[in-house]
Write a protein that holds these residues in place. Structure first.
Motif, PDB file in Angstrom:
ATOM      1  N   ARG A 159       0.813  -1.215   0.000  1.00 15.44           N
ATOM      2  CA  ARG A 159       0.000   0.000   0.000  1.00 15.44           C
ATOM      3  C   ARG A 159       0.848   1.266   0.000  1.00 15.44           C
ATOM      4  O   ARG A 159       0.332   2.357   0.216  1.00 15.44           O
ATOM      5  N   LEU A 160       2.151   1.140  -0.179  1.00 19.23           N
ATOM      6  CA  LEU A 160       3.000   2.327  -0.228  1.00 19.23           C
ATOM      7  C   LEU A 160       2.514   3.275  -1.330  1.00 19.23           C
ATOM      8  O   LEU A 160       2.230   2.857  -2.445  1.00 19.23           O
ATOM      9  N   SER A 161       2.419   4.553  -0.992  1.00 16.68           N
ATOM     10  CA  SER A 161       1.994   5.598  -1.939  1.00 16.68           C
ATOM     11  C   SER A 161       0.593   5.321  -2.495  1.00 16.68           C
ATOM     12  O   SER A 161       0.280   5.644  -3.643  1.00 16.68           O
ATOM     13  N   ALA A 162      -0.276   4.708  -1.664  1.00 19.08           N
ATOM     14  CA  ALA A 162      -1.612   4.367  -2.146  1.00 19.08           C
ATOM     15  C   ALA A 162      -2.410   5.605  -2.543  1.00 19.08           C
ATOM     16  O   ALA A 162      -3.098   5.623  -3.570  1.00 19.08           O
ATOM     17  N   ALA A 163      -2.312   6.672  -1.722  1.00 21.00           N
ATOM     18  CA  ALA A 163      -3.102   7.871  -2.013  1.00 21.00           C
ATOM     19  C   ALA A 163      -2.659   8.540  -3.308  1.00 21.00           C
ATOM     20  O   ALA A 163      -3.474   8.986  -4.121  1.00 21.00           O
ATOM     21  N   ARG A 164      -1.367   8.618  -3.535  1.00 22.74           N
ATOM     22  CA  ARG A 164      -0.860   9.245  -4.761  1.00 22.74           C
ATOM     23  C   ARG A 164      -1.230   8.407  -5.981  1.00 22.74           C
ATOM     24  O   ARG A 164      -1.525   8.948  -7.060  1.00 22.74           O
ATOM     25  N   ARG A 165      -1.215   7.089  -5.844  1.00 24.70           N
ATOM     26  CA  ARG A 165      -1.617   6.246  -6.959  1.00 24.70           C
ATOM     27  C   ARG A 165      -3.104   6.441  -7.260  1.00 24.70           C
ATOM     28  O   ARG A 165      -3.528   6.417  -8.419  1.00 24.70           O
ATOM     29  N   GLU A 166      -3.909   6.638  -6.216  1.00 25.76           N
ATOM     30  CA  GLU A 166      -5.326   6.879  -6.441  1.00 25.76           C
ATOM     31  C   GLU A 166      -5.538   8.128  -7.291  1.00 25.76           C
ATOM     32  O   GLU A 166      -6.338   8.140  -8.227  1.00 25.76           O
ATOM     33  N   ARG A 167      -4.822   9.199  -6.980  1.00 18.88           N
ATOM     34  CA  ARG A 167      -4.989  10.434  -7.740  1.00 18.88           C
ATOM     35  C   ARG A 167      -4.529  10.258  -9.188  1.00 18.88           C
ATOM     36  O   ARG A 167      -5.145  10.786 -10.119  1.00 18.88           O
ATOM     37  N   ARG A 168      -3.440   9.517  -9.388  1.00 17.51           N
ATOM     38  CA  ARG A 168      -2.946   9.305 -10.745  1.00 17.51           C
ATOM     39  C   ARG A 168      -3.956   8.490 -11.560  1.00 17.51           C
ATOM     40  O   ARG A 168      -4.259   8.810 -12.713  1.00 17.51           O
ATOM     41  N   PHE A 169      -4.491   7.429 -10.953  1.00 14.05           N
ATOM     42  CA  PHE A 169      -5.462   6.610 -11.674  1.00 14.05           C
ATOM     43  C   PHE A 169      -6.774   7.360 -11.883  1.00 14.05           C
ATOM     44  O   PHE A 169      -7.477   7.145 -12.884  1.00 14.05           O
ATOM     45  N   ALA A 170      -7.124   8.235 -10.935  1.00 16.16           N
ATOM     46  CA  ALA A 170      -8.337   9.036 -11.124  1.00 16.16           C
ATOM     47  C   ALA A 170      -8.193   9.954 -12.330  1.00 16.16           C
ATOM     48  O   ALA A 170      -9.151  10.168 -13.095  1.00 16.16           O
TER      49      ALA A 170
END
Length: 755
Positions: free
Chosen positions: A222-233
């Motif tokens: 789950r490392l960098s999960a929030a940043r990955r969410e924004r990129r995929f969004a």
């Protein structure tokens, strides 16, 4: 989309490479710990299987397909001591050319020959012959092979005899085939771990270690999960479908997990040799014993990447529903009190078995381990609710900006705050439960070792020594030759020898021959301390059959005991058979071992001489306590290591996900010191709140298990436990502190512009 996902993962710039490397490193550590745990379980089973041949002659460990030999092997297994080491002595005699041959040796040794393990041969070369080597007269015929040695450090000797020497000897019997089945299925076996002990070791080890390891691996993915969410969004907003996003995320997580899994296998192979030298079961392992089956390799090699891909798919569920939901960052709903249900259910299950303990080992494992695992799951589920409760209290009582910001942030997303310290919470629960059970078990069943006199008094039991005469071999003992007593008394450091004779009047209870009194010369007793004294004017005293073991009875002081006089005159006493010889020494290893060697050389087939303390400690209970203690130490150390790694990964990942909010706070003028205190409080508050809950739950689980399984009441652990807990919490705060210097590097103005 798989190829596109690979390009994004491997060519995503510096940030992508760093994220990939950190995730792979964390997964590698988790996989290595997982493999070490599973390999350790396999090693215990392999080690236990190589104990089998030492129990030959017992039907439970003899294969039903074994063909009995027409020429039985006469065999006897005994335990010897040298300083703090235990030596297994196997006396054998072939009755014909087809007598069974023990594993590890090419043939049955003849009279005057012996085979020795490599570790024992090293001792024979390094230790003085008068103290050790003279116990095995004759010539070394060869080395015992690995297939007969539970451990590379095993001290085993196979001594050859003529058949007439072992016929009728105490403990000797005919062996028609060598045992090959694990002694774990045999209640009569003397060597090897019993079935219930092995089962409990495997269950406790796997249940206590695998769950934190799996949580750690999940945290790493789950490392960098929030940043990955924004990129995929953002990809969703330009036309990507939910399925395409799921494939890209799964590929990214699977690549990092696959790389980490490969490195984890390499770490396991690198650590296997040093770990094999650690005597978790009392003896070290052969490196080859710490191996994995093909099924286990496949499960770990494929399961971790697949599980990581599934975790990534689940983590992006908000993106699949609405990409704008990520941008808005809607505050998640607050945890409800119903999260306490799993924890309460685990407590209820353990409570149910009070007075209803299952009869079988498998039933006990299913009952107790399921309850403990349910409590562990309950702590993980309940953690966010406890975190939210503690955060709201902190926010209401806040007097400084750091406490207020930390309290508000934790209240908004307690799941994220608890996620970083969930591994440590489980480690505290496991540690508390293990120490509570072990402390109580030792308090209730710990073997008394006696005082210095018990450690310096050597006892040679001659009751079962074989004596030959006109009527053939018989059990008993003639008088000990004066030459032997003189040799023992001449050893430097020996203060005297007491000779014990059976009372000719016979046993007190005809149904219990072991209750027979023994007779001792008052001259011998006069020089002994701690054993009482004779009545005034008596020349011979009558003492109980357990005379040698009164030193282990710490509840009664026998030094002032006056033993009743016996009418047997000293002249007649010397003509009676000898039941035991007690040698009083100054307690030095040299004196004890030289006296032991002299007695063993004079009576090679008797019960091996041992000090009173050794005899009291060399029991099944003492060995079981030692195994449990090592198990507790392993669980504590590994759990804390896993928790520390998981905490570090969780805090670093949390900081990485919140670079933009922290950089904006810094641009508005918030000092870097305040932000560091915010991070520290966001980790410390859930840590301390849930630590108290985990500790209380651990004590409760230990109490319920002890009352149900053993009918014991929990005994509070000593100061060492509380120091361990405080040390673990202090170490966790130190781990958090080590991540704070990253704050200044990741919250610069360039971060806000990049976002």
């Amino acid at each position: 989309m798989i190829g596109f996902g690979l390009r994004l993962t491997l060519r995503g710039g510096r940030e992508g490479v760093v994220r990939l490397a950190l995730t792979a490193a964390a997964v590698a550590i988790g996989v290595a710990l997982l493999l070490v745990t599973v390999a350790g379980i396999n090693g215990v089973q392999e080690q236990n299987a190589r104990f089998a041949w030492l129990n030959s002659g017992i039907a439970e460990v003899t294969s039903p397909h074994a063909e009995p030999s027409p020429h039985p092997l006469l065999g006897r297994v005994a335990t010897d001591h040298y300083k703090d080491e235990r030596i297994i002595r196997v006396d054998v005699a072939a009755t014909g050319p087809r007598s069974p041959v023990p594993p590890g040796i090419p043939r049955v040794p003849g009279p005057g020959q012996y085979y020795a393990s490599p570790a024992l041969q090293k001792m024979l070369r390094s230790e003085p012959a008068a103290e050790f080597g003279d116990r095995y007269p004759g010539s070394l015929a060869g080395t015992i092979g690995k297939e007969a040695l539970p451990s590379p450090d095993s001290l085993i000797v196979v001594v050859g005899h003529a058949p007439r020497d072992l016929t009728g000897a105490h403990g000797a019997g005919p062996i028609t085939s060598i045992a090959t089945l694990s002694p774990g299925t045999c209640w009569q076996c003397r060597y090897g771990m019993e079935e219930d002990v092995v089962a409990l070791v495997l269950a406790v080890t796997s249940g206590a270690l695998l769950v934190p390891v799996l949580i750690f691996i999940g945290t790493a993915t789950r490392l960098s999960a929030a940043r990955r969410e924004r990129r995929f969004a953002a990809m969703r907003l330009v036309g990507a479908t939910p399925r395409q996003i799921s494939v890209i995320a799964a590929v990214e997580s699977a690549v990092a997990a696959a790389a980490g899994t490969a490195v984890g296998f390499g770490l396991f192979l690198f650590l296997r040799v040093p770990l094999a030298a650690v005597p978790f079961t009392g003896e070290s392992f052969y490196p080859g014993d710490l191996s994995l089956s093909p099924a286990q390799i496949a499960l770990a090699g494929l399961g971790v990447p697949v599980a990581s891909a599934i975790a990534a798919w689940w983590a992006l569920r908000r993106v699949r529903i609405s990409p704008l939901g990520v941008a808005r960052r809607v505050t998640p709903s607050a945890p409800r009190a119903y999260r306490l249900i799993p924890l309460i259910a685990g407590i209820a299950e353990l409570t149910y078995f009070l007075g209803r303990r299952p009869d079988t080992t498998n039933g006990q494992i299913a009952a107790y381990m399921s309850g403990v695992l349910l409590m562990m799951a309950g702590l993980v589920v309940t953690g966010p609710w406890l975190t939210m409760t503690g955060a709201r209290i902190m926010a209401r009582r806040a007097r400084r900006p750091a406490a207020l910001i930390a309290g508000r942030r934790l209240s908004d997303d307690p799941k994220a705050g608890f996620r970083a310290i969930s591994g440590l919470v489980l480690a505290l629960f496991v540690t508390t439960t293990a120490i509570g059970v072990m402390t109580t078990f030792v308090a209730e069943r710990g073997t008394q070792r006696g005082d210095r006199t018990a450690a310096s008094t050597l006892v040679a039991d001659l009751e079962h020594r074989t004596v030959r005469g006109a009527g053939g071999p018989r059990s008993g003992s003639a008088s000990v030759p004066f030459r032997t007593l003189d040799e023992v008394r001449a050893v430097p450091g020996v203060h005297g020898a007491m000779v014990l004779h059976p009372d000719p009047s016979g046993p007190r209870d005809p149904g219990d021959p072991s209750s027979r009194d023994m007779l001792i010369s008052c001259a011998d007793l006069a020089g002994a301390t701690g054993f009482g004294r004779c009545a005034p004017g008596a020349t011979t005293a009558a003492v109980p059959s357990h005379f040698a073991w009164i030193l282990l009875d710490e509840e009664h002081d026998r030094r002032g005991t006056v033993w009743p006089a016996s009418p047997v005159a000293p002249e007649r006493l010397r003509a009676l058979p000898v039941q035991a010889v007690m040698v009083r020494t100054d307690g030095s290893p040299r004196a004890i071992e030289r006296a032991r060697t002299a007695l063993t050389r004079a009576f090679p087939l008797m019960t091996e001489p041992a000090t009173v303390a050794e005899s009291g400690a060399d029991t099944d209970t003492a060995r079981m306590l030692t195994g449990y203690q090592r198990l507790v130490n392993v669980v504590i150390i590994v759990s804390l290591c896993i928790a520390g790694c998981g905490l570090a990964v969780g805090v670093v990942g949390s900081l990485n996900d919140r670079k933009r909010p922290f950089s904006l706070l810094r641009l508005t003028g918030v000092p870097i010191g305040v932000m560091r205190r915010v991070v520290l409080l966001e980790s410390a508050v859930p840590l301390l709140v849930t630590a108290m809950a985990a500790t209380g739950a651990g004590f409760l689980a230990a109490e319920l298990f002890l009352r149900s399984q053993l009918d014991y009441t929990l005994v509070a652990p000593g100061l060492g436990y509380y120091l361990t807990v405080l040390g673990g919490l202090a170490g966790s705060l130190a781990v958090i502190g080590l991540t704070l210097p990253l704050m200044e590097r990741i919250t610069g103005p360039e971060t806000a512009r990049a976002e």
